[in-house]
Design an enzyme around this catalytic site. Sequence first.
Site, PDB file in Angstrom:
ATOM      1  N   HIS A  81      -0.867 -18.348-111.549  1.00  0.00           N
ATOM      2  CA  HIS A  81      -0.567 -18.081-112.955  1.00  0.00           C
ATOM      3  C   HIS A  81       0.858 -17.560-113.082  1.00  0.00           C
ATOM      4  O   HIS A  81       1.328 -16.784-112.250  1.00  0.00           O
ATOM      5  CB  HIS A  81      -1.538 -17.045-113.528  1.00  0.00           C
ATOM      6  CG  HIS A  81      -1.276 -16.704-114.962  1.00  0.00           C
ATOM      7  ND1 HIS A  81      -1.680 -17.506-116.003  1.00  0.00           N
ATOM      8  CD2 HIS A  81      -0.622 -15.658-115.526  1.00  0.00           C
ATOM      9  CE1 HIS A  81      -1.307 -16.966-117.150  1.00  0.00           C
ATOM     10  NE2 HIS A  81      -0.657 -15.843-116.888  1.00  0.00           N
ATOM     11  N   ASP A 160     -11.660 -12.203-124.365  1.00  0.00           N
ATOM     12  CA  ASP A 160     -10.203 -12.280-124.229  1.00  0.00           C
ATOM     13  C   ASP A 160      -9.608 -13.207-125.279  1.00  0.00           C
ATOM     14  O   ASP A 160      -8.576 -12.902-125.881  1.00  0.00           O
ATOM     15  CB  ASP A 160      -9.822 -12.768-122.833  1.00  0.00           C
ATOM     16  CG  ASP A 160      -8.329 -13.062-122.740  1.00  0.00           C
ATOM     17  OD1 ASP A 160      -7.542 -12.114-122.878  1.00  0.00           O
ATOM     18  OD2 ASP A 160      -7.960 -14.240-122.565  1.00  0.00           O
ATOM     19  N   ARG A 167      -4.356  -9.787-131.229  1.00  0.00           N
ATOM     20  CA  ARG A 167      -3.121  -9.118-130.816  1.00  0.00           C
ATOM     21  C   ARG A 167      -1.902  -9.899-131.260  1.00  0.00           C
ATOM     22  O   ARG A 167      -0.882  -9.317-131.641  1.00  0.00           O
ATOM     23  CB  ARG A 167      -3.107  -8.965-129.295  1.00  0.00           C
ATOM     24  CG  ARG A 167      -4.082  -7.924-128.764  1.00  0.00           C
ATOM     25  CD  ARG A 167      -4.267  -8.069-127.266  1.00  0.00           C
ATOM     26  NE  ARG A 167      -3.008  -8.045-126.559  1.00  0.00           N
ATOM     27  CZ  ARG A 167      -2.766  -8.706-125.429  1.00  0.00           C
ATOM     28  NH1 ARG A 167      -3.703  -9.474-124.883  1.00  0.00           N
ATOM     29  NH2 ARG A 167      -1.591  -8.616-124.843  1.00  0.00           N
ATOM     30  N   SER A 182      -6.070  -9.335-119.845  1.00  0.00           N
ATOM     31  CA  SER A 182      -6.170 -10.687-120.392  1.00  0.00           C
ATOM     32  C   SER A 182      -5.996 -11.726-119.291  1.00  0.00           C
ATOM     33  O   SER A 182      -6.804 -12.649-119.147  1.00  0.00           O
ATOM     34  CB  SER A 182      -5.118 -10.889-121.484  1.00  0.00           C
ATOM     35  OG  SER A 182      -5.118 -12.222-121.946  1.00  0.00           O
ATOM     36  N   LYS A 186      -9.508 -13.836-117.124  1.00  0.00           N
ATOM     37  CA  LYS A 186      -9.651 -15.296-117.069  1.00  0.00           C
ATOM     38  C   LYS A 186      -9.711 -15.788-115.627  1.00  0.00           C
ATOM     39  O   LYS A 186     -10.464 -16.699-115.303  1.00  0.00           O
ATOM     40  CB  LYS A 186      -8.495 -15.957-117.824  1.00  0.00           C
ATOM     41  CG  LYS A 186      -8.552 -15.770-119.334  1.00  0.00           C
ATOM     42  CD  LYS A 186      -7.582 -16.673-120.051  1.00  0.00           C
ATOM     43  CE  LYS A 186      -6.144 -16.214-119.934  1.00  0.00           C
ATOM     44  NZ  LYS A 186      -5.822 -15.101-120.835  1.00  0.00           N
TER      45      LYS A 186
END
Length: 435
Positions: A81, A160, A167, A182, A186
């Site tokens: 990620h 999330d 947000r 967050s 995931k």
Amino acid sequence: MRVVELIERKRDGGTLSVAEIDFLVQGFTKDEIPDYQMSAFAMAVVLRGMSAKETAALTASMVASGERLDLSRFGRVVDKHSTGGVGDKTTLVVAPLVAACGAPVAKMSGRGLGFSGGTLDKLESFAGYRVDLTTAQLLAQLERVGIVVTGQTADLAPADGKLYALRDVTGTVPAIPLIASSIMSKKIAAGAHAVVLDVKVGSGAFMKDRASAAALARTMVAIGVAHGLAVTCELTDMEQPLGLAVGNALEVQEAIAALRREGPADLVRLVRLAGAEMLVRGRRARDLASALVRIDRAIADGSGLAKLRELVAAQGGDERMVDEPSRLPAAPRIEVLRAPRTAYVAAVAADRIGIASVHLGAGREKKGDPIDLRTGIVLRAKVGDRVERGEPYAEVHVAERAGDREAIDLVRGAFRWSAARVPRRRLVLGRIASR
């Protein structure tokens, strides 16, 4: 429990128990707690922060709000990620390479927002590419092909998804506990056994300075360890765009070039680093040196490119575009910017380049906005390069939109010049990892 009391305690700098945090998250997910109260709680976290124990509890509760994939039958699965940046097409290159080396890659990616590009948007440059696979389809493809890159299913960490959307419109994005939970919720829900994270630092990233990026990295490592995951965070530079291309189809072209041994040096270096780390964390290589040999071999023998072709075909895309990038969407006009004098590039402001891409239609102002896959910017020079008078330093790929002129001016203004030689920027700024 009374929600308002929990909000007030966090507002005043107090801490919440694991049960109280779970009450908030599950109640919000089930629509039992209204948006306005969860918004107030998120703002209290922005202002007051959360302890490590609270952040771990928040992550665990978001994971528990939906299903958690079991990928154990595929062996040790490693996810990757990036916290987002300008021109960051690393996943498009590293995922096929790692899969070509025999490590299963199940990647759930997102769409771009603002000037931070999204992997799913880029992959949709391949005509017909599907990003909405069900869990059953994901598992079947992973077994058949060894690689999947799709959107997050609604069943994974739904808390999330709801909280992030809230947000985004309430000014509560910039809080390390909220960002870390967050990202990690995931990854945990998606069944990863290890995660390699690229935490971007600079004007074109969410974390503007190294200290805040390191704090985020340490938080994500701690969350991973608490949930049994091995985590590596690389801190990498985002003061200038990564690679040369910024824009969806343009970045896909550059990713294909990297798999053909024709990619820009900074992109290739980051791909090799991330890919090797994924192989080590996935226990497919004993150390980084042997992992790098395997990644280099997958580039040299074309197996990484072949795996990208397999991925595109498996998800309904036109795999001919992998071998013939000229088939990818292309802008009708290219505006070439040329150097007014001979000089060295002293800076290329990543945020300005990113904002320019949004004006061109390659990015979104808000979720759900359509994007133009054809448009974007290609840099012809980066920090440290010498550009002769009259030579091109950037190309702006335009589609005759109202924002084109402003975008071109932004690209021009993103470059800072120097008569004296300028050192090249350091790409890798640090590493924070679990054992």
